[in-house]
Design an enzyme around this catalytic site. Sequence first.
Site, short mmCIF file in Angstrom:
data_model
loop_
_atom_site.label_atom_id
_atom_site.label_comp_id
_atom_site.label_asym_id
_atom_site.label_seq_id
_atom_site.Cartn_x
_atom_site.Cartn_y
_atom_site.Cartn_z
N LYS A 175 0.85 -1.19 0.00
CA LYS A 175 0.00 0.00 0.00
C LYS A 175 0.88 1.25 0.00
O LYS A 175 1.45 1.64 1.01
CB LYS A 175 -0.91 0.02 1.24
N GLU A 385 8.87 16.36 15.73
CA GLU A 385 9.43 16.20 14.39
C GLU A 385 8.85 17.28 13.48
O GLU A 385 7.64 17.47 13.43
CB GLU A 385 9.04 14.81 13.86
P1 NAD Z 1 1.68 8.61 7.80
O1 NAD Z 1 1.80 7.89 9.09
O2 NAD Z 1 0.68 9.69 7.70
O3 NAD Z 1 1.33 7.60 6.61
C1 NAD Z 1 2.14 6.50 6.29
C2 NAD Z 1 1.30 5.46 5.59
O4 NAD Z 1 0.34 4.97 6.52
C3 NAD Z 1 0.51 5.99 4.39
O5 NAD Z 1 0.51 5.00 3.39
C4 NAD Z 1 -0.89 6.16 4.97
O6 NAD Z 1 -1.90 6.06 4.00
C5 NAD Z 1 -0.96 5.01 5.95
N1 NAD Z 1 -1.95 5.17 7.02
C6 NAD Z 1 -2.48 6.33 7.50
N2 NAD Z 1 -3.38 6.06 8.48
C7 NAD Z 1 -3.41 4.71 8.61
C8 NAD Z 1 -4.12 3.82 9.48
N3 NAD Z 1 -5.00 4.26 10.38
N4 NAD Z 1 -3.90 2.50 9.36
C9 NAD Z 1 -3.00 2.03 8.46
N5 NAD Z 1 -2.30 2.82 7.61
C10 NAD Z 1 -2.50 4.15 7.69
O7 NAD Z 1 3.15 9.10 7.47
P2 NAD Z 1 3.61 9.95 6.23
O8 NAD Z 1 3.11 11.33 6.48
O9 NAD Z 1 3.28 9.28 4.95
O10 NAD Z 1 5.20 9.89 6.38
C11 NAD Z 1 5.89 10.75 7.21
C12 NAD Z 1 6.31 10.05 8.48
O11 NAD Z 1 7.04 8.86 8.17
C13 NAD Z 1 7.27 10.88 9.31
O12 NAD Z 1 6.91 10.83 10.68
C14 NAD Z 1 8.63 10.18 9.12
O13 NAD Z 1 9.53 10.35 10.16
C15 NAD Z 1 8.22 8.77 8.96
N6 NAD Z 1 9.27 8.02 8.23
C16 NAD Z 1 10.07 7.18 8.93
C17 NAD Z 1 11.10 6.48 8.30
C18 NAD Z 1 12.01 5.57 9.07
O14 NAD Z 1 12.79 4.87 8.46
N7 NAD Z 1 11.93 5.53 10.38
C19 NAD Z 1 11.28 6.63 6.93
C20 NAD Z 1 10.44 7.49 6.23
C21 NAD Z 1 9.42 8.18 6.91
#
Ligand code: NAD
Length: 493
Positions: A175, A385
């Site tokens: 996804k 963050e």
């Molecule tokens: P997000 O948590 O909003 O979304 C990530 C994914 O989760 C998306 O595909 C989204 O559609 C899905 N999602 C959203 N709500 C959900 C739910 N209730 N159940 C299941 N899936 C759901 O994050 P984002 O805004 O896409 O990415 C940014 C974040 O990702 C930042 O906090 C960043 O630090 C983190 N990140 C971490 C790493 C790492 O390696 N630790 C790498 C990249 C990004």
Amino acid sequence: MEHHEIYIDGNWVPALKGAYRSIINPYNQEIIAEVSEADRGDTKKAINAARKAFDQGEWSGVSATKRGKMVYELGDLIEKNRSQLAEMETLNTGKTYTESLWDMDDIAGIFRYYGGLADKIGGEVIQSPNPNSHSRLEREPVGVVGLICPWNYPLLQAAWKIAPSLAAGCTMVIKPSELTPLSTLAFTKLTEEIGFPHGVINTVTGPGESVGAELAESLDVDMISFTGGVVTGKKIMQAAAGNVKKIALELGGKNPHILFAESDWETAVDFIMNGVFFHAGQICSAGTRVMLEASIHDRVVALLADRIKKIKLGSGMEEGTQMGPLISEAQLLKVEEHVNLAVREGAKLVCGGKRPTDKSLKKGFFYEPTLLTDCHPGMSIVREEVFGPVIHIEQFETEDDVIQHANDTIYGLSAGFWSNDPERIERVSKALRFGTVWVNDFNIYFTQAPWGGYKQSGVGRELGRIGLEEYTEIKHVYQNFKPQPLQWFGSKS
Ligand code: NAD
């Protein structure tokens, strides 16, 4: 306008409700594609396909060497399609084309690494108390995995999950983020050239609240590997409790970058710039939290301010652009709010702190590279963050103080420090509570080394050998060669 469907059981199909989402270029808000907007019904179909393929041994039953060869070939396909994939990534995320090319090279390497590792997954013979027995450990694929990905490194983050889970013999539902699905869909199309059995790879595009949540809740999914924000990570943890599924979570970071006075701090400034303004600071390991020993503070700030003012903003596709836009209006508003609050809490704005006025950037989600000083550990900007192009600086007097403050965070993804004192290097690397600690470097990661966080930055590790082992279960097989009649409950008692 390109229309994209979802991929279930080897077929491209429209979402059941026939809905589409417009995908935009964050540089100018132009619509670049229409993508099927799936929901829970579509996700259930994809999970069923993956479940059937796994239970029938369609993929786990293929020899590990053959599996590995097919995974390796994906690396070759990425390399062959490198420039088209990179352009797509740039148009969808706003990052520079050069950065996208680096991503594609990384991705090719990741598929080759895990392709090579597939037939090196070993077991272990263990000693048992019975000399007439044989006891061994085997690693088996965990089963059906749900791979939920973020928008900042769309295909790279997906590859961190897809390559090891394929190599381990799992089947999957991928996804991508609803904002950036294009490169993952293009990758899915490429997998058809290799000929994976139907149902092994399924790609479903749609919102997190329906597609992601269905994957996390489903009793037919054995593991979720998720990269994204902490709040979403916690929701996934709760949803996964339904069938106590395995979880791997890569969450956010608040990554200190510490400069001690005896270090080569002029070189460190290059690394600070790189660690924050790469992809406009939208990196989980961005080193936005810069901590400077008091005696070098003013000189480092002056150097940084000079460099930051020269950063060239623009289209990721234009040569010479060093920084593109943020991913969305929502992200832009979030960064603005963080900076405004920091100033209200007492931070001094040295440069940036607003949207650029240049007419050519008006349609994009741009924010000027920003430098804040006079920050301290109690401020929101130091604790939360930001995920944007913002450096905030804290001063420190002693090693003990800086370690205590650096560790005083809910996050624990990565940290870096600069020093030329061998004893200090030992002490500080040990004391920092982060999954990765860089010494005299920052933001370097590679496929062979595990990546992941302490504390609320996550659960489990990606990359390296351990990144493949996450997608396996350990089975203990004990065989008794000479079973003897038992005394207790036995027939002769
Ligand atoms: P997000 O948590 O909003 O979304 C990530 C994914 O989760 C998306 O595909 C989204 O559609 C899905 N999602 C959203 N709500 C959900 C739910 N209730 N159940 C299941 N899936 C759901 O994050 P984002 O805004 O896409 O990415 C940014 C974040 O990702 C930042 O906090 C960043 O630090 C983190 N990140 C971490 C790493 C790492 O390696 N630790 C790498 C990249 C990004």
